[in-house]
Design an enzyme around this catalytic site. Structure first.
Site, PDB file in Angstrom:
ATOM      1  N   THR A  37     -83.902  46.308 -44.783  1.00  0.00           N
ATOM      2  CA  THR A  37     -83.951  47.225 -43.637  1.00  0.00           C
ATOM      3  C   THR A  37     -83.589  46.511 -42.335  1.00  0.00           C
ATOM      4  OG1 THR A  37     -85.687  48.419 -44.772  1.00  0.00           O
ATOM      5  CG2 THR A  37     -85.457  48.859 -42.426  1.00  0.00           C
ATOM      6  N   LYS A  87     -93.491  37.329 -39.362  1.00  0.00           N
ATOM      7  CA  LYS A  87     -94.781  37.008 -38.711  1.00  0.00           C
ATOM      8  C   LYS A  87     -95.656  36.110 -39.573  1.00  0.00           C
ATOM      9  CE  LYS A  87     -95.173  41.297 -40.603  1.00  0.00           C
ATOM     10  NZ  LYS A  87     -94.427  42.499 -40.498  1.00  0.00           N
ATOM     11  N   GLY A 147     -92.353  44.567 -33.129  1.00  0.00           N
ATOM     12  CA  GLY A 147     -91.015  45.088 -33.437  1.00  0.00           C
ATOM     13  C   GLY A 147     -90.076  45.013 -32.244  1.00  0.00           C
ATOM     14  N   ILE A 155     -90.571  45.889 -29.209  1.00  0.00           N
ATOM     15  CA  ILE A 155     -91.203  45.693 -27.894  1.00  0.00           C
ATOM     16  C   ILE A 155     -91.034  44.225 -27.483  1.00  0.00           C
ATOM     17  CG2 ILE A 155     -93.349  45.821 -26.577  1.00  0.00           C
ATOM     18  CD1 ILE A 155     -94.442  47.727 -28.684  1.00  0.00           C
ATOM     19  N   GLY A 171     -92.028  55.806 -46.752  1.00  0.00           N
ATOM     20  CA  GLY A 171     -91.517  54.441 -46.619  1.00  0.00           C
ATOM     21  C   GLY A 171     -92.191  53.640 -45.510  1.00  0.00           C
ATOM     22  N   GLU A 219     -96.135  50.078 -47.908  1.00  0.00           N
ATOM     23  CA  GLU A 219     -95.596  49.511 -49.144  1.00  0.00           C
ATOM     24  C   GLU A 219     -96.436  49.948 -50.337  1.00  0.00           C
ATOM     25  OE1 GLU A 219     -94.809  45.363 -48.765  1.00  0.00           O
ATOM     26  OE2 GLU A 219     -94.180  45.633 -46.689  1.00  0.00           O
ATOM     27  N   ASP A 233    -101.674  41.851 -41.497  1.00  0.00           N
ATOM     28  CA  ASP A 233    -100.468  41.894 -40.657  1.00  0.00           C
ATOM     29  C   ASP A 233    -100.865  41.834 -39.173  1.00  0.00           C
ATOM     30  OD1 ASP A 233     -97.453  42.892 -40.458  1.00  0.00           O
ATOM     31  OD2 ASP A 233     -98.619  44.145 -39.106  1.00  0.00           O
ATOM     32  N   LYS A 283    -100.047  38.866 -36.316  1.00  0.00           N
ATOM     33  CA  LYS A 283     -99.433  39.166 -35.016  1.00  0.00           C
ATOM     34  C   LYS A 283    -100.353  38.742 -33.877  1.00  0.00           C
ATOM     35  CE  LYS A 283     -96.663  42.934 -36.923  1.00  0.00           C
ATOM     36  NZ  LYS A 283     -96.681  44.346 -37.321  1.00  0.00           N
ATOM     37  N   GLY A 336     -89.089  49.188 -38.094  1.00  0.00           N
ATOM     38  CA  GLY A 336     -87.895  50.020 -38.316  1.00  0.00           C
ATOM     39  C   GLY A 336     -86.626  49.223 -38.126  1.00  0.00           C
TER      40      GLY A 336
HETATM   41  N1  HSE Z   1     -95.843  46.558 -41.764  1.00  0.00           N
HETATM   42  C1  HSE Z   1     -95.567  46.342 -40.378  1.00  0.00           C
HETATM   43  C2  HSE Z   1     -96.093  47.525 -39.575  1.00  0.00           C
HETATM   44  C3  HSE Z   1     -94.087  46.169 -40.165  1.00  0.00           C
HETATM   45  O1  HSE Z   1     -96.421  48.548 -40.177  1.00  0.00           O
HETATM   46  O2  HSE Z   1     -96.221  47.419 -38.365  1.00  0.00           O
HETATM   47  C4  HSE Z   1     -93.705  45.643 -38.823  1.00  0.00           C
HETATM   48  O3  HSE Z   1     -94.232  44.384 -38.580  1.00  0.00           O
END
Ligand code: HSE
Length: 430
Positions: free
Chosen positions: A15, A107, A136, A138, A189, A192, A203, A207, A305
């Site tokens: 992606t 990350k 992302g 930003i 989508g 996951e 995640d 970050k 995205g």
């Molecule tokens: N899985 C992450 C989210 C993807 O949903 O923000 C972007 O880092």
């Protein structure tokens, strides 16, 4: 010698990789005009060479051989958008050793190995940039490392995971339960097949460790960050949040205490409806940064995205193009050694929403209030719901209280004879 063209190898044609390729092709002229160099795609590397990504790639660039790309002397910059640790880390290390600049959206790699990769980059007089690794599209990393770098950052907090924000938004809008909203996110989508990384807050912890590292000048081990995900959030909690004037969000929170102490935590929070974060819906992200001079700032946009993430990657490529061949390393973006300590979560303060199932008996409210007062847990509001004559539900909102005191009070409340269960304990308010 100032080069007029940089050769790029994009590792990963998923992606984000497809977004980077699209953007480099679509905006080629504009990008060359702005950075004074042509960014040429020399390799696009992926194991799947057949899938149609809807892009007409230049002839001869698509390959499955990542090592050929990272070892090619003609490649100047390697873009790593494979994800996961291996083999992505090995390719990054090889590229840096070969004196190639690296741009990554990864990350996990930056949170776990950023410090050592940065040292490897410095030893080789190149750099590793990672704007796409948090928030992302930003530009929060560049803001922290550049435009806001003259501030003492007091707080940084916000929504940095699009998947969980989408799930929570659906729970609010459709009254859906967690499992149902997760299924919907997977079908679209956003989530996951194995949603652990997102829904358990890993995640967000990656970050937060990256953002806090820049904000508070220290490396923080992401594993040491206090973390709660959203699996236990129920449709009832969401409905009550709304009734009490809150919206439930999964937040990353970083607060500078005096000296070398920093508070970092990841958990659901009932955000007051009047706070701008309450209006950040679907897969959007938003980060608040409070500096001693700038005051409060808010960064909002798409946290994931194809093209939003590509936008951050290509921004890093332009940064490299602008500095290429000058001093080798962009001094603005840096990793710091671990020089600050995390405040134990028990020492942190929050307001809480507590939902209890209790026997519908005289004296239950008095017993619960007594435990709260014994532990210095101030009650702001208390409401009784749906009395059936046998059982009823109590909803308590506390004043700001020390976490350790709150946990001790909750432990004692759950042991009271009149209390059937402590159904939820969620932080409420910012
Ligand atoms: N899985 C992450 C989210 C993807 O949903 O923000 C972007 O880092």
């Amino acid at each position: 010698m100032v080069k007029k063209e940089l050769n790029i190898a994009v590792l990963g044609f998923g992606t984000v990789g497809a977004g980077v390729v699209k953007m480099l092709l679509r905006n080629a002229e504009l990008i060359a005009g702005r950075c004074g160099k042509k960014l040429s795609l020399k390799y696009i590397v992926d194991l799947d060479l057949k899938r149609d990504r809807g892009i007409k790639v230049p002839d001869g660039v698509l390959t499955a051989d990542a090592l050929q790309a990272v070892n090619d002397p003609e490649v100047n910059v390697v873009v790593e958008v494979i994800g996961g640790v291996e083999p992505a880390k090995k390719f990054i290390e090889t590229a840096l050793r070969n004196k190639k600049y690296v741009v990554t959206s990864n990350k996990e790699i930056i949170a776990k190995y950023g410090l050592e990769l940065r040292e490897l980059a410095v030893r080789n007089k190149v750099n590793i940039l990672f704007e796409a690794s948090a928030g992302g599209g930003i530009p929060i990393i560049n803001a922290l490392a550049g435009a806001l770098a003259g501030n003492n950052i007091r707080r940084i907090y916000g929504i940095v995971n699009g998947t969980t924000n989408y799930i929570l938004t659906r729970m609010h809008e459709a009254g859906a339960g967690f499992a149902e909203a997760l299924k919907e996110a997977q079908a679209l989508g956003y989530a996951e097949a194995d949603p652990t990384n997102d829904v358990d807050g890993c995640d967000v912890a990656y970050k937060l460790s990256i953002l806090a590292g820049l904000a508070f000048d220290s490396h923080f081990n992401y594993e040491d960050i206090y973390r709660e995900g959203i699996r236990r959030v129920s449709a009832v909690d969401i409905a009550l949040a709304r009734e009490f004037g809150y919206v439930l969000k999964l937040l990353a929170v970083g607060v500078a205490h005096g000296g070398d102490q920093v508070e970092l935590r990841v958990h659901p929070v009932m955000v007051p409806q009047s706070h701008p974060l309450a209006a950040v819906n679907d897969a959007f992200n938003a980060v608040f940064v409070e500096g001693d001079c700038v005051g409060e700032t808010m960064f909002y946009g798409r946290g994931a995205g194809e093209l939003p993430t590509a936008s951050a990657v290509v921004g890093d490529l332009i940064d490299i193009a602008l500095h290429y061949g000058l001093d080798g390393v962009n001094p603005a973006l840096h990793f710091q050694p671990a020089r600050k300590k995390l405040v134990p979560v028990g020492e942190t303060y929050s307001k809480y929403f507590i939902r209890l199932k209790v026997r519908d008996e005289t004296g239950v409210l008095a017993a619960v209030s007594r435990v709260c007062s014994d532990h210095q847990v101030g009650i702001k509001t208390v409401q009784q719901k749906d009395a059936s004559g046998i059982e009823t539900e109590l909803v308590i909102i506390t004043h700001a209280v020390k976490e350790a005191a709150l946990q001790a009070a909750v432990g004692q409340i759950s042991a009271l004879g009149q209390v059937v269960e402590v159904s939820s304990v969620i932080r409420a308010g910012l």
